[in-house]
Design a protein around this motif. Sequence first.
Motif, PDB file in Angstrom:
ATOM      1  N   ASP A 241      61.652   8.353   7.821  1.00 33.32           N
ATOM      2  CA  ASP A 241      62.871   8.620   7.049  1.00 33.32           C
ATOM      3  C   ASP A 241      62.905   9.987   6.386  1.00 33.32           C
ATOM      4  O   ASP A 241      63.996  10.483   6.056  1.00 33.32           O
ATOM      5  CB  ASP A 241      63.050   7.545   5.963  1.00 33.32           C
ATOM      6  CG  ASP A 241      63.274   6.158   6.543  1.00 33.32           C
ATOM      7  OD1 ASP A 241      63.658   6.064   7.727  1.00 33.32           O
ATOM      8  OD2 ASP A 241      63.046   5.174   5.821  1.00 33.32           O
ATOM      9  N   CYS A 242      61.744  10.583   6.168  1.00 32.29           N
ATOM     10  CA  CYS A 242      61.684  11.802   5.357  1.00 32.29           C
ATOM     11  C   CYS A 242      60.907  12.918   6.060  1.00 32.29           C
ATOM     12  O   CYS A 242      59.721  13.130   5.768  1.00 32.29           O
ATOM     13  CB  CYS A 242      61.047  11.509   4.001  1.00 32.29           C
ATOM     14  SG  CYS A 242      61.892  10.244   3.050  1.00 32.29           S
ATOM     15  N   PRO A 243      61.525  13.639   6.975  1.00 30.39           N
ATOM     16  CA  PRO A 243      60.821  14.726   7.660  1.00 30.39           C
ATOM     17  C   PRO A 243      60.436  15.838   6.701  1.00 30.39           C
ATOM     18  O   PRO A 243      61.154  16.111   5.736  1.00 30.39           O
ATOM     19  CB  PRO A 243      61.841  15.202   8.699  1.00 30.39           C
ATOM     20  CG  PRO A 243      63.172  14.815   8.129  1.00 30.39           C
ATOM     21  CD  PRO A 243      62.928  13.521   7.412  1.00 30.39           C
ATOM     22  N   ALA A 244      59.319  16.470   6.996  1.00 33.65           N
ATOM     23  CA  ALA A 244      58.867  17.575   6.154  1.00 33.65           C
ATOM     24  C   ALA A 244      59.029  18.900   6.896  1.00 33.65           C
ATOM     25  O   ALA A 244      59.748  19.792   6.457  1.00 33.65           O
ATOM     26  CB  ALA A 244      57.411  17.360   5.745  1.00 33.65           C
TER      27      ALA A 244
ATOM     28  N   SER B  74      57.871  21.330   0.924  1.00 27.51           N
ATOM     29  CA  SER B  74      56.585  21.508   0.249  1.00 27.51           C
ATOM     30  C   SER B  74      56.227  20.288  -0.584  1.00 27.51           C
ATOM     31  O   SER B  74      55.057  19.877  -0.642  1.00 27.51           O
ATOM     32  CB  SER B  74      56.623  22.754  -0.641  1.00 27.51           C
ATOM     33  OG  SER B  74      56.728  23.922   0.136  1.00 27.51           O
ATOM     34  N   ALA B  75      57.221  19.700  -1.256  1.00 29.57           N
ATOM     35  CA  ALA B  75      56.970  18.505  -2.073  1.00 29.57           C
ATOM     36  C   ALA B  75      56.536  17.337  -1.192  1.00 29.57           C
ATOM     37  O   ALA B  75      55.622  16.582  -1.545  1.00 29.57           O
ATOM     38  CB  ALA B  75      58.219  18.133  -2.865  1.00 29.57           C
ATOM     39  N   ARG B  76      57.191  17.204  -0.041  1.00 33.06           N
ATOM     40  CA  ARG B  76      56.814  16.120   0.869  1.00 33.06           C
ATOM     41  C   ARG B  76      55.421  16.351   1.459  1.00 33.06           C
ATOM     42  O   ARG B  76      54.662  15.406   1.674  1.00 33.06           O
ATOM     43  CB  ARG B  76      57.862  15.985   1.974  1.00 33.06           C
ATOM     44  CG  ARG B  76      59.143  15.315   1.483  1.00 33.06           C
ATOM     45  CD  ARG B  76      60.222  15.233   2.542  1.00 33.06           C
ATOM     46  NE  ARG B  76      61.373  14.472   2.050  1.00 33.06           N
ATOM     47  CZ  ARG B  76      62.539  14.370   2.685  1.00 33.06           C
ATOM     48  NH1 ARG B  76      62.695  14.995   3.861  1.00 33.06           N
ATOM     49  NH2 ARG B  76      63.520  13.664   2.170  1.00 33.06           N
ATOM     50  N   LEU B  77      55.093  17.600   1.719  1.00 35.24           N
ATOM     51  CA  LEU B  77      53.749  17.904   2.210  1.00 35.24           C
ATOM     52  C   LEU B  77      52.695  17.574   1.157  1.00 35.24           C
ATOM     53  O   LEU B  77      51.578  17.150   1.488  1.00 35.24           O
ATOM     54  CB  LEU B  77      53.655  19.375   2.614  1.00 35.24           C
ATOM     55  CG  LEU B  77      54.340  19.748   3.933  1.00 35.24           C
ATOM     56  CD1 LEU B  77      54.361  21.256   4.116  1.00 35.24           C
ATOM     57  CD2 LEU B  77      53.640  19.076   5.114  1.00 35.24           C
ATOM     58  N   ALA B  78      53.035  17.733  -0.111  1.00 32.25           N
ATOM     59  CA  ALA B  78      52.102  17.355  -1.184  1.00 32.25           C
ATOM     60  C   ALA B  78      51.864  15.852  -1.166  1.00 32.25           C
ATOM     61  O   ALA B  78      50.739  15.378  -1.375  1.00 32.25           O
ATOM     62  CB  ALA B  78      52.658  17.786  -2.542  1.00 32.25           C
ATOM     63  N   LEU B  79      52.930  15.101  -0.895  1.00 33.32           N
ATOM     64  CA  LEU B  79      52.804  13.643  -0.800  1.00 33.32           C
ATOM     65  C   LEU B  79      51.980  13.269   0.424  1.00 33.32           C
ATOM     66  O   LEU B  79      51.146  12.350   0.376  1.00 33.32           O
ATOM     67  CB  LEU B  79      54.196  13.011  -0.742  1.00 33.32           C
ATOM     68  CG  LEU B  79      54.289  11.495  -0.608  1.00 33.32           C
ATOM     69  CD1 LEU B  79      53.449  10.795  -1.671  1.00 33.32           C
ATOM     70  CD2 LEU B  79      55.747  11.042  -0.706  1.00 33.32           C
TER      71      LEU B  79
END
Length: 597
Positions: free
Chosen positions: A554-557, A569-574
């Motif tokens: 659901d959430c591509p980075a 970048s925030a999603r990559l942190a997750l």
Amino acid sequence: MTNLKEQCSIIVADALNKFATENNLQTSIPIENLVIETPPNPEMGDVGIPMFPFAKVLRKAPPMIAEAVVAIVSKDERSASIGQFLAVGPYVNLKLNKVAAISDTLVLIQNQGEKYGTLDSKGEVPLKGRRVMVEFSSPNTNKPLHLGHLRNDALGESISRILKEAGAEVYKVNIINNRGVHICKSMLAYQKFHQPKGETPESLNIKSDRFVGDCYVEFDKWNKQDSSAETQAQELLVKWEQGDKEVHELWETMNNWAIHGIQQTYKRTGVSFDKLYYESDTYLKGKEEILKGLEEGIFYKEEDGSVWVDLAEIGLDKKVLLRKDGTALYMTQDIGTAIYRHKDWAFNQLVYVVGSEQQYHFKVLFYVLKKLGYQWADQLYHLSYGMVNLPEGKMKSREGTVVDADDLINSLRDGALEEIATKGREEAVGNPNEVAESIALGALHYYLLQTTPTKDMLFNPKEYLSFNGNTGPYLQYMGARICSILKKAEEKGVSVAKGTDGAELLSHETEWELIKILGEYPKTVVKAAQDLDPSQVATYLYNVAKSFSRFYHDCPALGIAQENPQLASARLALIQATRIVLKKGLNLILVPFLETM
């Protein structure tokens, strides 16, 4: 996440005590008395604290207490930054401030890194001061390790790692059962069928422990044809205990064969020990203690000369401690071994990882040690686990119906190799043999540890080599996928957010779900350590993998890196935080983490 929950507990505890004061009740409720739960429905909140425990001291029904607490909390300035407090029946629930909770969890994982899970939110070690000795494996030197041993080894090694992760000091020990009539049976078969021909494991090109196990099977076949075989084995045991030189030379040779092969399997499966004990060294100490107890009237002697203990005090009958010929039993050596161990390393808990069929044995052992005056006997614990059975029934070493550990791992490795080849992944994975071995161990250990220890298991290899569903390879695949994403991000120059940067952008429901699960890792580790139950970690990691899969879908980075670099970048942190948790967690359950697969 952990910090916010702690703040929630402080605020609710303060409100409970304020409620008591306002109602002229002379009581004080410590924060330790609050229980933190997760509501069954996310719409009810992210945190739930039941009011049932306080009904008696506060003289109100739990729902009334909940409403009063929420009313008090609503006037507390600290509550706004944490989230929204709600009275839901007899519970005080909290809907967390998502931005604060996301920031809190990501920053904690980033800051603690490899220490995440070993420290609580205050940076303290949860099980500090707990000294746990864990005994597991306990192989016999008349056969190689088999499927049953693999479950024992996996449980012992995993529990040790989980206890260490939670901050306990752990000392792993192994008692090598290298004496007794079963050892003599292998020796006799070797003398009869192999020694005259000068055969050895090397000359026959057989793994040394397997060769000794084959001798044990040969004895059983011989015993069915020759009624004197059993008597000869008993006579050989007496000679061994009398120190017969030739018998001891043969015994040492065959023990070395068995132990060398077993240690090869330990290395292969990632199992290790801080100290090895040998029954041949400890059984005499047990005999000494039994004879001392006989003199003091703790035990008694039958007319045939055997020594017994009366177990009426614990609701059992009686148990023999020394045979009529003076030779020792398993009970004898376990008494001596326990005494040696406490002198070697003063534990405040000793955990025996042994199958459920030995429950009676350990009840008697703990009772005898206590009768002998060893107060630390109260600190002994039998971690009883269920059997691993074949579809056709229980495994029997003497009949050769066991699943050999090495054969099983080899077959799983070959299956994984075939899967890699079918998908044309030979070059992509680097070294196919090494990766296949890791997949085999991941499949095996996850299968053995995902079930609560007390339950019996039915051996079915096809189920746990699958790359889909609740299996070790599935978790390994998720780890490899995460590594691939992070590697591509680095190649493309997409940075990973640091600290609280971009946390407010992680608003999708699957992002929130994943964050909440990652925040549960430290609590999961401590609970699994306290319960001595690796299946809790296995279940948790499966939930992490499933949650990550939904998030990834659901959430591509990388796909949004150009149009929305801050969110990427925030999603990559997750994603990076998920990698840390998954890698650490898989290590606890002996599943190798793979960066390519």
